[in-house]
Scaffold this active site. Structure first.
Site, PDB file in Angstrom:
ATOM      1  N   ASP A   1       0.859  -1.188   0.000  1.00 55.58           N
ATOM      2  CA  ASP A   1       0.000   0.000   0.000  1.00 55.58           C
ATOM      3  C   ASP A   1       0.899   1.242   0.000  1.00 55.58           C
ATOM      4  O   ASP A   1       1.375   1.682   1.044  1.00 55.58           O
ATOM      5  CB  ASP A   1      -0.938   0.028   1.207  1.00 55.58           C
ATOM      6  CG  ASP A   1      -2.020   1.073   1.041  1.00 55.58           C
ATOM      7  OD1 ASP A   1      -3.079   0.738   0.489  1.00 55.58           O
ATOM      8  OD2 ASP A   1      -1.795   2.234   1.440  1.00 55.58           O
TER       9      ASP A   1
ATOM     10  N   GLU B   1       2.094   5.172  -0.403  1.00 52.87           N
ATOM     11  CA  GLU B   1       1.639   6.551  -0.270  1.00 52.87           C
ATOM     12  C   GLU B   1       2.483   7.390  -1.213  1.00 52.87           C
ATOM     13  O   GLU B   1       3.694   7.138  -1.360  1.00 52.87           O
ATOM     14  CB  GLU B   1       1.787   7.050   1.167  1.00 52.87           C
ATOM     15  CG  GLU B   1       0.920   6.325   2.184  1.00 52.87           C
ATOM     16  CD  GLU B   1      -0.562   6.379   1.876  1.00 52.87           C
ATOM     17  OE1 GLU B   1      -1.039   7.424   1.382  1.00 52.87           O
ATOM     18  OE2 GLU B   1      -1.257   5.376   2.128  1.00 52.87           O
TER      19      GLU B   1
ATOM     20  N   ASP C   1      -2.145   1.343  -6.914  1.00 52.56           N
ATOM     21  CA  ASP C   1      -0.790   1.186  -6.381  1.00 52.56           C
ATOM     22  C   ASP C   1       0.202   0.781  -7.464  1.00 52.56           C
ATOM     23  O   ASP C   1       1.300   1.331  -7.545  1.00 52.56           O
ATOM     24  CB  ASP C   1      -0.781   0.158  -5.242  1.00 52.56           C
ATOM     25  CG  ASP C   1      -1.445   0.684  -3.994  1.00 52.56           C
ATOM     26  OD1 ASP C   1      -0.763   1.360  -3.203  1.00 52.56           O
ATOM     27  OD2 ASP C   1      -2.652   0.454  -3.820  1.00 52.56           O
TER      28      ASP C   1
ATOM     29  N   HIS D   1      -4.414   6.272   5.538  1.00 47.19           N
ATOM     30  CA  HIS D   1      -3.477   6.937   4.630  1.00 47.19           C
ATOM     31  C   HIS D   1      -2.044   6.943   5.152  1.00 47.19           C
ATOM     32  O   HIS D   1      -1.193   7.646   4.597  1.00 47.19           O
ATOM     33  CB  HIS D   1      -3.938   8.359   4.290  1.00 47.19           C
ATOM     34  CG  HIS D   1      -5.284   8.409   3.647  1.00 47.19           C
ATOM     35  ND1 HIS D   1      -5.549   7.821   2.428  1.00 47.19           N
ATOM     36  CD2 HIS D   1      -6.468   8.934   4.082  1.00 47.19           C
ATOM     37  CE1 HIS D   1      -6.821   8.004   2.123  1.00 47.19           C
ATOM     38  NE2 HIS D   1      -7.403   8.664   3.110  1.00 47.19           N
TER      39      HIS D   1
ATOM     40  N   ASP E   1      -2.325   1.120   6.615  1.00 44.88           N
ATOM     41  CA  ASP E   1      -3.261   0.625   5.603  1.00 44.88           C
ATOM     42  C   ASP E   1      -2.918  -0.813   5.224  1.00 44.88           C
ATOM     43  O   ASP E   1      -3.801  -1.668   5.105  1.00 44.88           O
ATOM     44  CB  ASP E   1      -3.221   1.505   4.348  1.00 44.88           C
ATOM     45  CG  ASP E   1      -3.958   2.822   4.524  1.00 44.88           C
ATOM     46  OD1 ASP E   1      -4.704   2.951   5.512  1.00 44.88           O
ATOM     47  OD2 ASP E   1      -3.782   3.719   3.683  1.00 44.88           O
TER      48      ASP E   1
END
Length: 291
Positions: free
Chosen positions: A93, A95, A196, A253, A258
């Site tokens: 995941d 960011e 992603d 987030h 996550d």
């Protein structure tokens, strides 16, 4: 009128819909299976909870989840095919840099790179990879990005660039023999949605001028796997947790948080015999295709 699914006889025998312990279970009566599935589909929340409690099953979750759980307990052919689950999964995941106002041409750069290794047999997280990346096209984070992800400017300023982090991630996969010549087993990446890989990862590989690793072309979109298993509308991460009567742990987030919550959902799907094979792939241009 409530649908009645017959329960085990008081003398320990079975009647009609109850298959568990049936010496003829190897010869599946598909009509009977279809009938039981149909009847379970028509149970309301209270009815399905009572059936699960009677069988010692977990009665926490949405009605779709509970119906599927009851079917797994009652119907013999709802057992998982050994070929429909892999030994290992890697939950991802990312960011990435972002602006409050969305722009199609904005070059999102990964700034948090978390990965969790799930062992299906142990049904637990057995290792994790977690690094931050220094953005190079837009090195200064927007106020919106910092507030959303909790990642500070200092954190990314002292981090290594994406291509270095990617190389270290590859070494981490090699250390577990998931890739390379000494590869010992098949595995699959698991993400919450397609972005992603099809957006952030492929975009960063292009920006950093590094080749796209061949083992990243396919992955499991857990939203689609969840929806197919429980026969519900494709839910968000928070929606999947709500279906399973779970609360989000950590901060939304934050990549590693996550990823851990995605892993919690994945472990439930593993234990409940869901089919978990790659269900999406993406092209070099970022187009996503269902498998």
């Amino acid at each position: 009128m409530a649908t009645c699914i017959e329960e085990p006889a008081s003398n320990g025998g079975t009647q009609n819909a109850n298959f568990k312990g049936d010496p003829f279970a190897s010869k599946i009566d598909h009509k009977k299976v279809a009938r039981v599935n149909h009847e379970i589909n028509n149970l309301n929340m209270q009815e399905v909870k009572l059936r699960l409690q009677h069988r010692g099953g977990d009665d926490n979750g949405s009605v779709e989840v509970l119906r599927k759980r009851l079917k797994n307990l009652m119907v013999p052919n709802n057992k998982v095919d050994n070929r429909s689950q892999l030994l290992y999964y890697v939950v991802i995941d990312f960011e990435a840099t972002c602006e409050e106002e969305k722009c199609n041409n904005y070059p999102h750069e990964i700034i948090e790179f978390p990965a969790l290794l799930i062992d299906t047999k142990k049904r637990e997280i057995v290792d994790q990879f977690h690094m931050y990346c220094k953005p190079e096209v837009n090195p200064k984070l927007s106020e919106f990005c910092t507030k959303l992800t909790g990642i500070s400017q200092e954190r990314v300023d002292t981090a290594e660039p994406f291509h270095v982090v990617l190389s270290k991630f590859h070494d981490w996969l090699l250390s577990h023999k998931l890739v390379g010549n000494k590869r010992k087993t098949n595995f699959a990446f698991v993400t919450d949605g397609p972005s992603d890989f099809s957006k952030f990862f492929i975009g960063n590989c292009k920006l950093a001028n590094v080749p796209l690793p061949p083992y990243c072309r396919k992955y499991i979109n857990i939203q689609r796997a969840f929806s197919a298993h429980y026969r519900c509308k494709k839910p968000s991460l928070s929606g999947m947790l709500e279906h399973l009567a779970l609360k989000f742990e950590g901060r939304p987030h934050v990549g590693i948080d996550d990823a851990k919550n995605i892993a919690r959902i994945l472990l439930v799907l593993i234990s409940e015999q869901a089919a978990l094979l790659p269900n999406e792939r993406y092209s070099a241009s970022g187009n996503v295709y269902h498998i």
